[in-house]
Design a protein around this motif. Structure first.
Motif, PDB file in Angstrom:
ATOM      1  N   ALA A  67       0.847  -1.196   0.000  1.00 21.06           N
ATOM      2  CA  ALA A  67       0.000   0.000   0.000  1.00 21.06           C
ATOM      3  C   ALA A  67       0.880   1.242   0.000  1.00 21.06           C
ATOM      4  N   GLU A  68       0.765   2.006  -1.050  1.00 24.45           N
ATOM      5  CA  GLU A  68       1.587   3.203  -1.160  1.00 24.45           C
ATOM      6  C   GLU A  68       1.342   4.142   0.020  1.00 24.45           C
ATOM      7  N   PHE A  69       0.079   4.208   0.398  1.00 20.38           N
ATOM      8  CA  PHE A  69      -0.271   5.107   1.498  1.00 20.38           C
ATOM      9  C   PHE A  69       0.537   4.767   2.750  1.00 20.38           C
ATOM     10  N   LEU A  70       0.624   3.489   3.045  1.00 20.99           N
ATOM     11  CA  LEU A  70       1.373   3.051   4.215  1.00 20.99           C
ATOM     12  C   LEU A  70       2.858   3.377   4.062  1.00 20.99           C
ATOM     13  N   ARG A  71       3.376   3.170   2.863  1.00 19.29           N
ATOM     14  CA  ARG A  71       4.791   3.458   2.630  1.00 19.29           C
ATOM     15  C   ARG A  71       5.076   4.941   2.834  1.00 19.29           C
ATOM     16  N   VAL A  72       4.167   5.744   2.283  1.00 14.43           N
ATOM     17  CA  VAL A  72       4.361   7.194   2.383  1.00 14.43           C
ATOM     18  C   VAL A  72       4.330   7.629   3.841  1.00 14.43           C
TER      19      VAL A  72
END
Lengths: 118, 734
Positions: free
Chosen positions: A10-15
């Motif tokens: 999940a990009e959101f989590l990475r960000v």
């Protein structure tokens, strides 16, 4: 500067994690699945890995095992969620050094990493 | 009611895009799963998407979204483990959950709580997983391969172990030994007490007693206990342990952990490796000494009580001020699609408004380029030598073209964003009306201008609804007609000669021109005489007339009082056109032809008296020179003969009230335009040329003019009005 590898599909989590770790003063690398995480691990030798469990291509547990077999001293923290208790146990058995349950606070992540780096 | 989530402005678009992507994956994959329930990859895909949404929503504190995805994920996990069967009912409820999730997702973008009760759906999902559990009881806890080499039975193997075991028992039974000794004096007292002989004990071996309280909120306390176990194994030999290793490995929850480990390690080492473990609320480590006479005593003050708050959690300042971003890897924006369809490529996000501005600027640039070209051609005509300027302008023109193309591409989205919803939509509708229908999508990666996608969204929905409702027959009728029971609706997209072609096709009953004629006459839209004179093609085109609906009854699927005329209008609105192809009993195909972008239109410039009009090239099929003598009148309407067919003509000058000048002897031009299957020749004085014109809206001051869609500034600086062909047809009474 300690290097942290953040692995989550999940990009959101990475960000969000990257931002947290950025504030804490770490050098952050990202991978979006286990496969890329293993490859990146071998390349950059991060001090700590934050590893999601459920991911496409290669899941976190498999990636954990590959990383640990490559580097027995690898410090991998699993990012888990409710409902993954048995996975967590297996992860710990396979060499995960800690696990953090989503949703997590910044402080929890900081603590876990500081502990492992101590 | 306003509602706030823990999410920053920069995170918002990432969250929303990612949530949308996973919701779409859920939609698509659940539908596929209904058909091929045995495909484990699909199950894994839906599970993963639900799981990801759960994780994301949890991070922003969206409790309802988290709860619902958790319930959904639990059901899907059951499916994954084969304890829950895939049924239509299950898919329905999961899709229902996805719909709920969409509304909850919107709460994040609007910061407004929606009036949505999720308890009902959560409990329905829970029912499924409960049933699954009941069926799967014998399966037991997963991941519990029990290793039995340690701890399970604090053996009777060595005398040392026996002694330690005895000591533990003593500790447990004798109240005289404090559980968490916190003062050195106490432990010293213990040593004296337990060393009645007074002899100097020879240190034979060291041991530690560990007592830990695991955070009761830990989701996997067994794993924490396991971490303690592993750490102790590293330190030495575990003599006893509660709970046993077997209990820990069964993943049952652990609150209190007690162990004795024989170890030669220093207290500091033991303490360091145990305090590294998270979620341990309290830990006491008590050193013990095993005496040469075999008795075991508590060591000197090697005891402590720590909890997490005492850990060195602060990060040193030096680290805080350093800049880590310099070495940060750029991440790929899109996680690789769970279905593996989309390519992962390096991307950045840009504000649409910025792109629009950029597009406007490119538009200006194109206008300037055209003007420069024009000026140059004038100079060249004067036989001047302007090689240098000419070169520069040619170069400028080429660069401008490239910029235009690049900017247009930035604005492009794959048509999948419009096509994507149809499998789900058709599935829901077909269930409702009891017609099994498959959706086939081809060319979904075809890219289109994002504003165009928005514009054609409604027409597409309308056409698909129409096909489901009117096109595809009932299963009985289909079988009777020798067709497969399941109907098929095919959506395709492709690029062709600088245009985009979309088709919506069904293998249904086709459209009956006769029926349309009757219906149109009945409704007074055309007269009986007119109807009789219509060709089959023209009859089919009647379906685009306002107020015509051949369906016997109004249904809640397509019969909403909106006809295909709206579809046509919308498509014309974006300078597109629509054509129908139908075969009775075999099916119908709608073909939508669209320009690549709305902002710049390739147009044919024509002159009518002193005015210049731009006709979108996409509408133009051909142009021809026509002598006034070739224009005949039928029912006082001008027509001509084109390849042995009668072609209706329209004088643009009449339509737009441009004063007539007597020009009987001069030849004219007819620009043949097509709207639907209707072809008309527009009579103009002359053809000026082709040009990419930058569309400028007329603005509120002028307002809507029938037959004109917008304006453009031409290379010579003149203003040209862009003809709205469809509106023109209406004006002319076609």
């Amino acid at each position: 500067m300690a290097k942290i590898l953040v692995v989550d599909d999940a990009e959101f989590l990475r960000v969000r994690l990257t931002k947290m770790l950025d504030v804490d003063g770490y050098e952050v690398f990202q991978a979006e699945n286990g496969l890329k995480a293993v490859a990146l691990y071998k390349e950059i030798h991060p001090d700590v890995v934050l590893m999601d469990v459920t991911m496409p291509e290669m899941d976190g547990l498999t990636a954990l095992k590959e990383i640990v077999s490559f580097d027995a001293k690898a410090r991998v923290i699993m990012l888990t969620a409710l409902g993954q208790e048995s996975v967590v146990l297996e992860a710990v058995k396979s060499g995960a050094r800690d696990f953090i349950v989503k949703p997590f606070e910044h402080e929890r992540v900081s603590k876990a990493i500081t502990k492992l780096l101590a | 009611m306003p509602i706030n989530f823990d999410i920053s402005e920069e995170e918002m678009p990432i969250f929303l895009a990612e949530a949308d992507e996973h919701l779409q994956v859920l939609d698509d994959t659940l539908i596929l799963l209904e058909k091929e329930s045995s495909n484990p990859d699909l199950v894994q895909t839906v599970f993963r998407s639900a799981h990801t949404i759960k994780g994301m929503s949890g991070m922003i504190g969206h409790q309802r979204m988290t709860n619902l995805t958790h319930a959904l994920e639990t059901v899907l996990d059951g499916v994954r483990k084969n304890s829950i069967q895939i049924t239509k009912q299950l898919i329905n409820i999961c899709l229902d959950a996805v719909d709920h999730l969409r509304l909850l997702r919107d709460e994040v973008s609007t910061s407004q709580a929606c009036d949505l009760d999720i308890d009902q759906i959560v409990s329905e999902l829970k029912n499924f997983s409960e049933e699954g559990k009941a069926e799967n009881l014998p399966g037991g806890a997963s991941g519990a391969e029990v290793k039995n080499n340690n701890g399970g039975s604090p053996g009777t193997k060595s005398p040392l172990k026996k002694k330690i075991k005895n000591l533990i028992e003593a500790i447990n039974t004798e109240a005289s030994i404090p559980v968490l000794p916190d003062k050195a004096s106490q432990t010293e007292a213990i040593i004296e007490e337990t060393n009645p002989e007074g002899a100097t004990p020879a240190l034979q071996n060291g041991a530690f007693e560990i007592r830990a309280k695991i955070d009761p909120n830990s989701v996997a306390s067994a794993a924490r206990a396991f971490q303690l176990l592993m750490a102790l194994q590293d330190l030495g030999e575990i003599q006893s342990m509660t709970p046993s290793a077997a209990q820990i490995e069964s993943a049952s929850s652990v609150k209190d952990f007690t162990a004795v480990v024989a170890s030669t390690q220093s207290f500091e080492k033991v303490s360091a490796s145990l305090t590294m473990i998270s979620e341990i609320d309290e830990i006491s480590i008590n050193g013990m000494i095993i005496m040469s006479n075999g008795s075991v005593v508590m060591d000197r003050s090697q005891s402590n009580g720590t909890d997490q708050t005492q850990q060195p959690d602060k990060i040193e300042d030096g680290q805080k001020t350093s800049s880590p971003s310099s070495g940060m890897m750029l991440s790929e924006r899109r996680s690789s699609s769970p279905l593996g369809r989309r390519n992962t490529d390096m991307t950045i996000r840009a504000n649409v408004e910025r792109l629009d501005n950029l597009m406007n600027l490119v538009g200006e640039l194109i206008t300037d380029r055209n003007q420069l070209k024009q000026i140059l051609s004038r100079f060249t005509r004067l036989n001047n030598n302007f090689d240098r300027i000419s070169e520069t302008i040619t170069h400028l023109a080429r660069i401008t073209d490239q910029i235009q193309e690049e900017v247009m591409h930035i604005r492009m989205l794959p048509i999948s964003s419009a096509f994507g919803k149809f499998p789900r939509m058709v599935r829901d509708m077909s269930q409702k009306i009891g017609k099994p229908i498959d959706v086939v999508i081809r060319g979904e990666e075809t890219e289109m201008d994002r504003s165009m996608i928005e514009e054609i969204n409604d027409p597409l929905i309308h056409l698909v609804r129409n096909s489901v409702d009117h096109g595809i027959e009932s299963p009985e009728d289909r079988l009777a007609a020798g067709k497969p029971e399941r109907g098929t609706i095919t959506l395709t997209a492709r690029h062709e000669q600088g245009r985009i072609i979309l088709t919506v096709e069904d293998d249904g009953r086709g459209i009956d021109g006769e029926k349309l004629r009757k219906s149109a006459v009945q409704k007074g839209l055309i007269s009986a005489e007119e109807a009789a004179g219509l060709s089959e093609e023209q009859s089919i085109n009647l379906m685009f007339l306002a107020g015509l609906s051949t369906s016997q009854k109004i249904t809640d699927i397509s019969g909403r009082g909106v006809g295909l005329d709206i579809v046509n209008t919308n498509i014309q609105h974006v300078n597109g056109s629509i054509q129908v192809e139908t075969k009775l009993g075999l099916g119908t195909q709608f073909q939508i032809i669209l320009p690549l972008t709305l902002a710049i239109v390739p147009a044919l410039l024509v002159r009518v008296r002193h005015a210049i009009f731009a006709i979108p090239l996409v509408m133009v099929t051909e142009t021809l020179r026509i002598e006034p003598s070739e224009i005949k009148y039928v029912y006082r309407k001008p027509v001509t003969r084109l390849r042995k067919k009668v072609l209706s003509l329209v004088y643009l000058s009449e339509i737009f009230n441009i004063p007539q000048v007597d020009e009987q002897e001069k030849h004219l031009f007819a620009v043949i335009v097509q709207s639907g299957k209707q072809r008309v020749g527009l009579i103009v004085d002359s053809l000026v040329g082709e040009e990419d014109v930058v569309v400028k809206p007329l603005g509120a001051f002028i307002g809507d003019i029938p037959g004109i869609s917008s304006a453009a500034i031409l290379s010579e600086g003149q203003v040209a009005l862009i003809v709205d062909v469809f509106g023109l047809f209406k004006l002319a009474g076609f």
